[in-house]
Design a protein around this motif. Structure first.
Motif, short mmCIF file in Angstrom:
data_model
loop_
_atom_site.label_atom_id
_atom_site.label_comp_id
_atom_site.label_asym_id
_atom_site.label_seq_id
_atom_site.Cartn_x
_atom_site.Cartn_y
_atom_site.Cartn_z
N ILE A 120 0.88 -1.17 0.00
CA ILE A 120 0.00 0.00 0.00
C ILE A 120 0.92 1.22 0.00
O ILE A 120 1.71 1.38 0.92
CB ILE A 120 -0.86 0.03 1.29
N LYS A 123 -2.41 6.56 1.67
CA LYS A 123 -3.72 6.44 2.30
C LYS A 123 -4.80 6.26 1.22
O LYS A 123 -5.75 5.48 1.38
CB LYS A 123 -3.98 7.72 3.10
N ALA A 124 -4.62 6.98 0.09
CA ALA A 124 -5.59 6.88 -1.01
C ALA A 124 -5.66 5.44 -1.51
O ALA A 124 -6.75 4.92 -1.79
CB ALA A 124 -5.21 7.84 -2.12
N GLU A 125 -4.52 4.80 -1.61
CA GLU A 125 -4.50 3.41 -2.07
C GLU A 125 -5.19 2.49 -1.07
O GLU A 125 -5.86 1.54 -1.46
CB GLU A 125 -3.04 2.96 -2.24
N GLN A 127 -7.64 3.31 0.84
CA GLN A 127 -9.09 3.51 0.71
C GLN A 127 -9.69 2.57 -0.35
O GLN A 127 -10.80 2.08 -0.22
CB GLN A 127 -9.38 4.96 0.32
N GLN A 128 -8.89 2.32 -1.41
CA GLN A 128 -9.39 1.45 -2.50
C GLN A 128 -9.32 -0.04 -2.15
O GLN A 128 -9.77 -0.87 -2.91
CB GLN A 128 -8.57 1.72 -3.76
N GLN A 129 -8.69 -0.35 -1.01
CA GLN A 129 -8.52 -1.76 -0.65
C GLN A 129 -9.37 -2.15 0.54
O GLN A 129 -9.02 -3.05 1.30
CB GLN A 129 -7.03 -2.04 -0.32
N SER A 130 -10.51 -1.48 0.68
CA SER A 130 -11.32 -1.71 1.89
C SER A 130 -11.82 -3.16 1.97
O SER A 130 -12.13 -3.65 3.06
CB SER A 130 -12.48 -0.73 1.96
N SER A 131 -11.86 -3.86 0.85
CA SER A 131 -12.30 -5.27 0.89
C SER A 131 -11.29 -6.14 1.64
O SER A 131 -11.61 -7.25 2.05
CB SER A 131 -12.49 -5.80 -0.52
N LYS A 132 -10.07 -5.61 1.80
CA LYS A 132 -9.01 -6.41 2.48
C LYS A 132 -9.04 -6.20 4.00
O LYS A 132 -8.22 -6.76 4.72
CB LYS A 132 -7.62 -6.00 1.95
N GLU A 155 -13.34 0.82 7.39
CA GLU A 155 -13.01 1.98 6.54
C GLU A 155 -12.83 3.25 7.36
O GLU A 155 -12.08 4.14 6.98
CB GLU A 155 -14.13 2.19 5.52
#
Ligand code: ADP
Length: 364
Positions: A120, A123-125, A127-132, A155
């Motif tokens: 990662i 922080k922006a990246e 945010q896109q990985q919230s499924s993890k 999140e």
């Protein structure tokens, strides 16, 4: 023989104590002019171990250069090694360990089980990985004592997350945290200490106390021991290496992180073993035979003393026959930092746990 240590914290002080027994002169470099180890040598240099020129200048006065922390300039160490100095552990090994992602890649390449993770970069990246999520976010570089580690449950936690290159690990259901310390000398002789159980303060991610030997059963003990030796050999380690591992709720052993230097989880070896981790490190880098790693007691415990602004009455510890206080004499230490430790020896693990609780009460 002039040994130079990069870093002058308490680990450096305890290395000096062991070096004295071998008749070795020690020079220390640290950027803090009040570094604890600085007062135990007349060869103290106040300079930055991360600065190329500072490290080269310091290293030129030494025959052998070693470390007591990983945050050092590895390019300067490579230069010193290539110009004929002995540098242990190798700059390449230190560079791998400085980066949690590189560490993991190395371990995976050598079939060592680690916690699965993704990279990662911001922080922006994240945010896109919230499924993890949930996961454990760790700064790739320069984390210490839990400072570069953050649990990201949902999140909502992302808002306060590190905005820097990190790894996001799967959240592990940890049954036990252990550490194994292994040494390897220049000739490749290895020796391993008993696994230590580390009990953490969940809020601060800081070690609460530790007990050796860890109660993990013979199978896991063998696995931990073999894993430690395999890592030391694959890394072509010269010196000592602490390997922190998790035992999961399914009894799987996963390597968490490596530290190629004396380690907090090996403090108990000073009173608890014939050869301490500090002595072992000196033996390894001097290419002396490894010392005896066996425990001298049935159980040995260790408690860190953390700065909390309150004065401690150490007389109650000094008067306990099975307790040994190490006070680091730090000047202006900040709250939450380690300022000492107590080793406690025991006839049984049960007795030891009672004594640990008593000493902890004295310390608060
Ligand atoms: P540091 O290098 O700062 O000591 P660690 O990687 O050892 O950081 O992590 C600190 C603590 O956080 C660990 O001792 C453990 O209790 C907890 N922790 C670390 N990684 C995970 C994970 N993937 N899942 C659950 N807890 C973790």
């Amino acid at each position: 023989m002039q040994l130079g240590i990069l870093g002058g914290g308490q680990l450096g002080s305890m290395l000096i104590k062991s070096a004295i027994d071998f008749g070795i002169n020690v020079a220390v470099m640290d950027k803090n002019e009040n570094a604890p180890a600085g007062k135990y040598t007349n060869l103290f240099t106040c300079a930055d171990p991360l600065n190329y020129d500072d490290v080269v200048k310091f290293g030129k006065q030494c025959d052998i250069i070693t470390i007591e922390k990983e945050a050092v300039n590895t390019e300067a160490l490579s230069y010193l090694r290539d110009s004929g100095k002995q540098v242990f552990p190798s700059p390449e090994l230190i560079a791998i360990v400085q980066d949690k992602h590189m560490q993991k890649e190395f371990l995976l390449k050598h079939d060592i089980a680690v916690v699965p993770s993704i990279l990662i970069n911001s922080k922006a990246e994240l945010q896109q990985q919230s499924s993890k999520l949930p996961g454990c976010l760790k700064l790739r570089r320069n984390g210490y004592d839990g400072n570069g580690v953050m649990m990201i449950h949902t999140e909502k936690d992302v808002e306060n997350a590190f905005d820097a290159p990190c790894i996001l690990e799967e959240k592990v259901d940890i049954k036990q945290e252990i550490s194994v310390i292994v040494s390897r000398n220049v000739s490749g002789e290895v020796a391993c200490y008993d696994a230590v159980a580390m009990v953490f303060n969940n809020e601060k991610h800081l070690l609460d106390y530790q007990i050796c030997p860890a109660d993990i059963g013979e199978d896991l003990k063998d696995k931990a021991y073999n894993t430690a030796i395999k890592i030391a050999n694959e890394l072509e380690l010269v010196g000592i290496l602490a390997i922190e591992m998790f035992v999961t709720s399914d009894n799987i052993l996963l390597v968490n992180e490596l530290a190629p230097r004396p380690h907090n989880s090996g403090h108990h070896t000073i009173e608890g073993c014939a050869s301490s981790q500090y002595e072992q490190h000196i033996r390894a880098i001097m290419n002396y035979p490894p010392g005896d790693t066996r425990l001298l007691y049935n159980a040995v415990g260790m408690i860190n003393i953390i700065e909390n602004g309150k004065p401690n009455d150490f007389t109650k510890i000094w008067s306990r026959p099975n307790a040994h206080l190490h006070y680091y004499g730090k000047i202006n230490s900040k709250p939450g930092r380690k300022i000492g430790h107590v080793t406690i020896t025991g006839s049984t693990t049960e007795n030891l746990i009672v004594d640990i609780a008593t000493v902890k009460n004295i310390l608060n």
